[in-house]
Design a protein around this motif. Sequence first.
Motif, short mmCIF file in Angstrom:
data_model
loop_
_atom_site.label_atom_id
_atom_site.label_comp_id
_atom_site.label_asym_id
_atom_site.label_seq_id
_atom_site.Cartn_x
_atom_site.Cartn_y
_atom_site.Cartn_z
N ASN A 81 42.65 -8.85 24.56
CA ASN A 81 41.89 -9.28 25.74
C ASN A 81 40.46 -8.74 25.71
O ASN A 81 39.76 -8.82 26.71
N ASP B 60 39.47 -4.58 28.46
CA ASP B 60 40.83 -4.37 28.96
C ASP B 60 41.54 -3.35 28.08
O ASP B 60 42.39 -3.69 27.26
N ASN C 148 45.67 -2.77 28.13
CA ASN C 148 46.62 -3.64 27.46
C ASN C 148 46.13 -3.85 26.03
O ASN C 148 45.08 -4.42 25.80
N SER D 223 53.30 -4.29 21.94
CA SER D 223 52.35 -4.41 23.05
C SER D 223 52.45 -3.15 23.89
O SER D 223 53.54 -2.63 24.12
#
Length: 194
Positions: A53, A57, A60, A80
Amino acid sequence: MIKLFKVKEKQRELAENANGKTPGKKQSAGELRLHKDISELNLPKSCVISFPNGKDDLMNFEVTIRPDDGYYLGGTFLFSFNVSPIYPHEAPKVKCKTKVIKHVHASMMQVYHPNIDLEGNVCLNILREDWKPVLNINTIIYGLFHLFTEPNYEDPLNHDAAAVLRDNPKLFESNVRRAMAGGYVGQTLFPRCL
């Protein structure tokens, strides 16, 4: 004392605005700590961190692990990370995923591993009961890497894989190779990750 801090904060914002800068988004304590953790990463060459992203960000991100030893040698595994604003007081949420190159998207990965279930949940003690705020992202990545070099059948999420590893390591190795090649182990078809 508190009013003094508010006055100084307001003066800083006014000075930034006077210089033509727009006031930036205030970072949470978790974001500040995560930024520090990421800037101090010291990963093995077989682990890579990415920000799908963008760098805006930080909370994440993804980590790719390519084990260079053990049963999973040659495989590529994607995790992730979702980090809470109250990090480091709460462990990040970590899931095992895989990139499906043909479709250019990520989905939950099914991996034949005693410490990773078929939904991508990871059984790593430092992500659960042994988490402490002194631990960091580097520690978690090394823990994940270690799961591939030394899978643990004593604390399983996939009980079938754990039993095979415990009772018949040669069959376990064969099952891992078949799964990583994109084959069936029992009734489960695994995606190719070699």
